[in-house]
Write a protein that holds these residues in place. Sequence first.
Motif, PDB file in Angstrom:
ATOM      1  N   GLY A 203      47.632  55.542  80.637  1.00 29.81           N
ATOM      2  CA  GLY A 203      46.881  56.787  80.657  1.00 29.81           C
ATOM      3  C   GLY A 203      46.467  57.213  82.060  1.00 29.81           C
ATOM      4  N   ASP A 204      45.370  57.977  82.137  1.00 30.01           N
ATOM      5  CA  ASP A 204      44.956  58.529  83.435  1.00 30.01           C
ATOM      6  C   ASP A 204      44.645  57.434  84.454  1.00 30.01           C
ATOM      7  N   GLY A 205      43.957  56.362  84.011  1.00 31.46           N
ATOM      8  CA  GLY A 205      43.637  55.254  84.915  1.00 31.46           C
ATOM      9  C   GLY A 205      44.913  54.596  85.426  1.00 31.46           C
ATOM     10  N   THR A 206      45.821  54.342  84.516  1.00 27.99           N
ATOM     11  CA  THR A 206      47.103  53.707  84.868  1.00 27.99           C
ATOM     12  C   THR A 206      47.861  54.561  85.881  1.00 27.99           C
ATOM     13  N   ASN A 235      44.635  62.368  74.430  1.00 22.07           N
ATOM     14  CA  ASN A 235      45.348  63.560  74.919  1.00 22.07           C
ATOM     15  C   ASN A 235      44.664  64.158  76.146  1.00 22.07           C
ATOM     16  N   ASP A 236      44.134  63.279  77.019  1.00 22.34           N
ATOM     17  CA  ASP A 236      43.382  63.799  78.165  1.00 22.34           C
ATOM     18  C   ASP A 236      44.196  63.890  79.453  1.00 22.34           C
ATOM     19  N   VAL A 237      45.527  63.634  79.360  1.00 26.69           N
ATOM     20  CA  VAL A 237      46.363  63.769  80.559  1.00 26.69           C
ATOM     21  C   VAL A 237      46.845  65.216  80.672  1.00 26.69           C
ATOM     22  N   GLY A 278      37.596  59.856  71.619  1.00 30.19           N
ATOM     23  CA  GLY A 278      37.690  60.972  72.553  1.00 30.19           C
ATOM     24  C   GLY A 278      36.651  60.690  73.608  1.00 30.19           C
ATOM     25  N   ARG A 279      37.093  59.951  74.640  1.00 26.50           N
ATOM     26  CA  ARG A 279      36.144  59.452  75.632  1.00 26.50           C
ATOM     27  C   ARG A 279      35.390  60.611  76.290  1.00 26.50           C
ATOM     28  N   SER A 280      36.118  61.503  76.899  1.00 25.27           N
ATOM     29  CA  SER A 280      35.403  62.649  77.455  1.00 25.27           C
ATOM     30  C   SER A 280      36.094  63.950  77.084  1.00 25.27           C
TER      31      SER A 280
HETATM   32 MG   LIG Z   1      41.947  56.808  80.153  1.00 23.26          MG
END
Ligand SMILES: [Mg+2]
Length: 471
Positions: A203-206, A235-237, A278-280
């Motif tokens: 994901g985004d961190g990766t 789905n935050d990317v 849905g983290r953020s």
């Molecule tokens: Mg993430």
Amino acid sequence: MAMPANNAAAACGDHRADSSEEGYLTIRNIKLQRLPHLTDYLPSLETYPNPVDNNPFFHPVSEFYINPSDVVLRQILSDGFLSPGPHLAYHRAGPRKRIYFEPRGVRAAIVTCGGLCPGMNTVIRELVVGLWELYEVREIFGVRAGYRGFYSGEAVELNPKMVHGWHRKGGTVLETSRGGFDLDKIVNAIQDRGFNQVYIIGGDGTMRGMVEIFNEIKRRNLNIAVAGIPKTVDNDVGIIDRSFGFQTAVEMAQQAISAAHTEAESAVNGIGLVKLMGRSTGHIALHATLSSRDVDCCLIPENDFYLEGRGGLFEFLENRLKDNGHAVVVVAEGAGQDIIPKTDQSHVEEKDESGNPVFLDVGGWLKSELKNWWAMDHPKELFTVKYIDPTYMIRAVPANATDNLYCTLLAHSAIHGAMAGYTGFVCGPINGNYAYIPVEEVAHAKNVVNTRDHKWAWVRSITNQPDFGRG
Ligand SMILES: [Mg+2]
Ligand SMILES: Nc1ncnc2c1ncn2[C@@H]1O[C@H](COP(=O)(O)OP(=O)(O)O)[C@@H](O)[C@H]1O
Ligand SMILES: O=P(O)(O)OC[C@H]1O[C@](O)(COP(=O)(O)O)[C@@H](O)[C@@H]1O
């Protein structure tokens, strides 16, 4: 003769390239996003014919291969007067006629990082099968348990037989983890183990970690292609249409909503409360709300809400109970974090191993607030809150049919890109067409719910929920 595959100006004929602003190449009305390529720092790499040429199942015709000048437009909606161009575009994903790796010289590594997402095993399976069948690669390895696996253990050798039924399993057979990102150790291990193609699913961190790996590989002048496949159940990317596994998760979320609805409907003054991941970002909550139609109020991190007073949640639910006798509330886990009272302990923001915030339990808090409110205002009337928190059940499942197909196309796009010598890229659909996007851009593009657009207006028209003062 080696054609610089990344150089669209050369591919189109230099006379057609109007200008070359840093990071882009403008050809007529198209502003093409520059894509990193191994020849940027290793200019004399050899090229080879694509082995698909001889594959009895493909019989490639001329249209089969993608030209360096084939592009996917970022925006397909535009106002012809207000945005006359040039229009931003990305390189189109797919097989190239000439490739930059001798297939039997490829040693590929595959790693999965971060939280689970339906379809991770399908992506791994299709990377293995695609490398093996399309490009005749015979050295494919799975790195275990996320980034730390590069330096903390031996990789597992993979082949099509081993991964045969993986698309039917949830989770990741390679295992995953958070944290453990040590740049030097990771790149040293990649170099020591002789990997020259690295496929990173995360994901985004990766993707932020991948940017560092790619830059370090470039700094060391290594002939190693790094390809990213965006994975996030939230789905935050950004930039891509949606992430794989998201639709499967929404489908699972609907089962929880349906149970909450049944419970609420079968009680006197019943409220069904469902907390969804849905983290953020509230994409799962929003899509599950839109597709279920049983939801009376959808609370997401992008839209602040309040409980008491005019226009608040209690007033809205009071009216709903009066009219319908029951109500269903869906809340995304990152919603309401600012209004949950903090104890001394919870005042210090907890973080997971990757540095992501660990949220206070909005569902548990809301359940007790609803009970207190009713007991105070209607002490003599029956009232029930049934709280459902499906947590991992929505993501720890195999991908549905649509996501499985999507995972296959992503994996094959990544392989074609790496074989063509592209590096530091992520593949994904943009307006329905698969493209290569520089990882640097993806790592910083967050996809949040836009509460000013039609989709959010649609949620409000289905639920009639209050706008909590945004009006
Ligand atoms: Mg993430
Ligand atoms: N800014 C960063 N720089 C380098 N590595 C990072 C960064 N953020 C996260 N990572 C690493 O990426 C991996 C996955 O990150 P995480 O945020 O847990 O999941 P996801 O990639 O799914 O968002 C972890 O190993 C983590 O250490
Ligand atoms: O308990 P875990 O495994 O850390 O995961 C919980 C989090 O993972 C998520 O599914 C997102 O994970 P990613 O950032 O890895 O995509 C969030 O919705 C949730 O907050």
